[in-house]
Write a protein that holds these residues in place. Structure first.
Motif, short mmCIF file in Angstrom:
data_model
loop_
_atom_site.label_atom_id
_atom_site.label_comp_id
_atom_site.label_asym_id
_atom_site.label_seq_id
_atom_site.Cartn_x
_atom_site.Cartn_y
_atom_site.Cartn_z
N HIS A 1 -27.00 -21.67 39.67
CA HIS A 1 -28.17 -21.51 40.53
C HIS A 1 -27.77 -21.55 42.00
N ALA A 2 -26.73 -22.30 42.33
CA ALA A 2 -26.26 -22.37 43.71
C ALA A 2 -25.81 -21.01 44.22
N VAL A 3 -25.25 -20.19 43.34
CA VAL A 3 -24.87 -18.84 43.73
C VAL A 3 -26.12 -17.99 43.95
N GLU A 4 -27.11 -18.16 43.11
CA GLU A 4 -28.37 -17.42 43.27
C GLU A 4 -29.01 -17.69 44.62
N THR A 5 -28.99 -18.97 45.03
CA THR A 5 -29.66 -19.36 46.27
C THR A 5 -28.80 -19.19 47.51
N GLY A 6 -27.51 -18.91 47.33
CA GLY A 6 -26.62 -18.74 48.47
C GLY A 6 -25.94 -20.02 48.91
N GLU A 7 -26.15 -21.13 48.18
CA GLU A 7 -25.48 -22.38 48.52
C GLU A 7 -23.98 -22.28 48.26
N ALA A 8 -23.60 -21.45 47.32
CA ALA A 8 -22.18 -21.24 46.99
C ALA A 8 -21.93 -19.75 46.87
N ASP A 9 -20.67 -19.37 47.10
CA ASP A 9 -20.30 -17.96 47.00
C ASP A 9 -19.94 -17.57 45.57
N TYR A 10 -19.32 -18.52 44.86
CA TYR A 10 -18.89 -18.29 43.48
C TYR A 10 -19.32 -19.49 42.63
N ALA A 11 -19.36 -19.25 41.32
CA ALA A 11 -19.47 -20.33 40.34
C ALA A 11 -18.45 -20.03 39.25
N ILE A 12 -17.83 -21.09 38.74
CA ILE A 12 -16.92 -20.94 37.62
C ILE A 12 -17.44 -21.82 36.49
N THR B 1 -31.96 -17.00 32.02
CA THR B 1 -32.44 -17.75 33.18
C THR B 1 -32.37 -16.95 34.48
N ASP B 2 -31.43 -16.04 34.57
CA ASP B 2 -31.27 -15.23 35.79
C ASP B 2 -32.33 -14.14 35.81
N ASP B 3 -33.58 -14.54 36.11
CA ASP B 3 -34.72 -13.61 36.04
C ASP B 3 -34.59 -12.46 37.04
N ASP B 4 -33.99 -12.74 38.18
CA ASP B 4 -33.86 -11.70 39.21
C ASP B 4 -32.65 -10.80 38.97
N ASN B 5 -31.88 -11.12 37.93
CA ASN B 5 -30.70 -10.32 37.60
C ASN B 5 -29.80 -10.16 38.82
N CYS B 6 -29.57 -11.28 39.52
CA CYS B 6 -28.81 -11.20 40.77
C CYS B 6 -27.37 -11.67 40.65
N LEU B 7 -26.95 -12.07 39.44
CA LEU B 7 -25.59 -12.55 39.25
C LEU B 7 -24.74 -11.52 38.53
#
Length: 267
Positions: free
Chosen positions: A182-193, A206-212
């Motif tokens: 979720h931090a990547v979705e909101t811009g708090e982080a650049d990547y998630a692993i 969960t990624d309703d906006d299909n932004c990941l």
């Protein structure tokens, strides 16, 4: 284990609601204490990593791939019941030495460090790690691109090992995989692993906006294992024998397909 389409839909709908609210979604134990005559296996888990572990509060029920697997394997071990103990992720392994429960199971990767302090089982599944970024960011999964970038991981997970393979990246820890993604979705982080199976589940449900988008993978697959207290190798031996028998059955194959679809054959 036979699961109906309705049960599968219920699991998906409820897990979507609980994913980001999981911190308050749980009781200490799944049910009342079993009668003294029952042989009970106490299993600690942190039920906030669908599709592996999830707690359905209204039904007072633990569910997920790990939950179903340990229930089935425990029967083959001769147990009458599994008692699940809801435990914070970073306390799961230390609780073994305090004899709070018999086994810790939370899609743990097998590592040398953990195996020094705890007894590890054979692999019950395999998982790699996905590197996720926001669509349109044009970020790549390489050392140059990740240098100076924030990388979100679940605290205490093996994702840290993967993140550290990119020198210069800034590791930011989150309590759960869902909050890291979720931090990547909101811009708090650049990547998630995160684990590839958990990532795929999150992006699908969960990624309703299909932004990941997945921009890379770890080169190796980790063995997923359960842990017991060091010195309790006899319990792990029984688990391994029962697991081997279970993995040869159609039940294991159906469990894999139900939670993960037609993925490459697990070993």
């Amino acid at each position: 284990m036979e699961v109906s389409a309705n049960e599968k839909m219920l699991f998906i709908l409820v897990s979507m609601l609980c994913l980001l609210l999981s911190a308050g979604c749980g009781s200490d134990k799944q049910a009342a204490q079993a009668p003294a005559s029952d042989k009970v296996l106490r299993v600690a888990t942190s039920p906030a990593s669908p599709p592996f572990e999830l707690y359905l509060k209204e039904q007072n029920k633990f569910t997920g791939f790990d939950i179903d697997l340990i229930n089935d394997v425990a029967k083959k071990m001769g147990y009458d019941k599994v008692e699940f103990v809801n435990t914070p992720f970073d306390e799961l392994l230390t609780g073994l030495n305090q004899k709070k429960y018999d086994i810790a199971m939370n899609n743990f990767s097998k590592t040398k460090a953990r195996s020094i302090d705890y007894a590890a089982s054979n692999s019950y599944a395999k998982a790699a790690f996905s590197i996720v970024a926001k669509k349109g960011s044009n970020l790549k999964a390489d050392i140059d691109s990740m240098n100076g970038r924030k990388v979100a991981i679940k605290k205490g997970s093996s994702s840290e090992r993967v993140a550290k393979s990119f020198p210069g990246s800034i590791i930011v820890e989150y309590p759960e995989n869902a909050s890291a993604l979720h931090a990547v979705e909101t811009g708090e982080a650049d990547y998630a692993i995160c684990g590839n199976l958990t990532t795929a589940y999150y992006m699908t449900h969960t990624d309703d906006d299909n932004c990941l988008q997945v921009v890379g993978h770890s080169e190796r697959q980790d063995d997923l294992v359960v842990y017991a207290e060091k010195g309790n190798e006899e319990l792990i031996k029984k688990f391994n024998v029962a697991l081997s028998d279970y993995k040869k059955s159609g039940e294991y194959k159906r469990l894999i397909k139900f939670y993960f679809g037609d993925i490459e054959k697990q070993s």
